[in-house]
Design an enzyme around this catalytic site. Structure first.
Site, PDB file in Angstrom:
ATOM      1  N   GLU A  16      -0.550  -8.268   5.405  1.00 47.56           N
ATOM      2  CA  GLU A  16      -0.334  -8.485   6.845  1.00 47.56           C
ATOM      3  C   GLU A  16      -1.649  -8.484   7.627  1.00 47.56           C
ATOM      4  OE1 GLU A  16      -0.051  -5.686   5.320  1.00 47.56           O
ATOM      5  OE2 GLU A  16      -0.646  -4.029   6.628  1.00 47.56           O
ATOM      6  N   CYS A  29       0.834  -1.203   0.000  1.00 45.42           N
ATOM      7  CA  CYS A  29       0.000   0.000   0.000  1.00 45.42           C
ATOM      8  C   CYS A  29       0.878   1.267   0.000  1.00 45.42           C
ATOM      9  CB  CYS A  29      -0.992  -0.067   1.152  1.00 45.42           C
ATOM     10  SG  CYS A  29      -2.423   0.971   0.880  1.00 45.42           S
ATOM     11  N   HIS A  79      -3.110  -5.161   1.682  1.00 45.69           N
ATOM     12  CA  HIS A  79      -2.406  -5.352   2.963  1.00 45.69           C
ATOM     13  C   HIS A  79      -2.314  -6.834   3.316  1.00 45.69           C
ATOM     14  CE1 HIS A  79      -2.181  -1.227   4.733  1.00 45.69           C
ATOM     15  NE2 HIS A  79      -3.121  -0.991   3.835  1.00 45.69           N
TER      16      HIS A  79
HETATM   17  N1  GLN Z   1      -3.670   6.314   0.885  1.00 43.84           N
HETATM   18  C1  GLN Z   1      -2.420   6.037   1.522  1.00 43.84           C
HETATM   19  C2  GLN Z   1      -1.279   6.821   0.889  1.00 43.84           C
HETATM   20  O1  GLN Z   1      -1.452   7.520  -0.029  1.00 43.84           O
HETATM   21  C3  GLN Z   1      -2.082   4.565   1.503  1.00 43.84           C
HETATM   22  C4  GLN Z   1      -3.073   3.793   2.331  1.00 43.84           C
HETATM   23  C5  GLN Z   1      -2.523   2.590   3.003  1.00 43.84           C
HETATM   24  O2  GLN Z   1      -1.298   2.380   3.085  1.00 43.84           O
HETATM   25  N2  GLN Z   1      -3.393   1.800   3.552  1.00 43.84           N
HETATM   26  O3  GLN Z   1      -0.182   6.731   1.336  1.00 43.84           O
END
Ligand code: GLN
Length: 194
Positions: free
Chosen positions: A177, A80, A175
């Site tokens: 994890e 992410c 994610h």
């Molecule tokens: N929207 C977040 C970002 O731009 C990422 C979201 C996340 O890691 N769950 O960094």
């Protein structure tokens, strides 16, 4: 000796990655300083807020040392926000947000829109056999451009990539994890060993 796996611990979902590694029998080193970075063989960049992590990397004097390690081929898993930090290009980023170009992809932040701010789905992931991977997306990025050296490992319904690999760098929009499933971590660790 097993490789030392670090988790970038400036902000975000650090603990659950540490727990996933512990379940695989590995101790994780939390990385907040250049000296800690020197002690690890590979690094997980967790989810969180990529612009905040970018700022903290600079404040902690960690941006350049980490960029050098990645350029030297240190294996990395970015989930992410971690995917955003490892990407070559960031769309809809903050103006001062930096990324490492450790994998030749461009990603768009918060790409799934309000209704799909957060959702879960099952994905086929190249390199992971058996049942589909349960993927949790939270304000997730999507991959808008995939460079020629990059392997797409998973796509969503519209065909865009949500997991990619280039050399020893593995990234996911979701994610891993947060699920009990350890297979994405195992896939990453198989690349660390190689
Ligand atoms: N929207 C977040 C970002 O731009 C990422 C979201 C996340 O890691 N769950 O960094």
């Amino acid at each position: 000796m097993s490789p030392v796996i670090g988790i970038l611990a400036l902000q975000g979902a650090v603990d659950l990655h540490a727990r996933a590694l512990a379940r695989l029998g590995l101790d994780a080193v939390e990385v907040r300083t250049p000296a800690q970075l020197d002690t690890v063989d590979a690094l997980i960049l967790p989810g969180g807020e990529s612009s905040a992590i970018s700022k903290l990397l600079t404040l902690n004097g960690l941006f350049e040392p980490l960029q050098d390690r990645l350029a030297d081929g240190m294996p990395a898993l970015g989930t992410c926000a971690g995917m955003i930090l490892l990407a070559a290009g960031v769309l809809d980023g903050r103006a001062d947000q930096r990324s490492f170009s450790a994998i030749d992809i461009d990603v768009r932040r918060n790409a799934f829109g309000r209704q799909n701010d957060s959702f879960e789905t099952d994905l086929e992931v190249v390199g992971i056999d058996g049942p589909a991977v349960h993927a949790v997306f939270i304000r997730a990025p999507i991959v808008e451009r995939v460079g020629p050296g990059v392997e797409v490992l998973a796509i969503v319904d519209d065909g865009r990539a949500v997991a990619c690999r280039q050399g020893a760098v593995l990234v996911t929009s979701f994610h891993p994890e947060l699920a009990e499933d350890l297979r994405v971590h195992e896939l990453f660790l198989s690349g660390v060993a190689a």
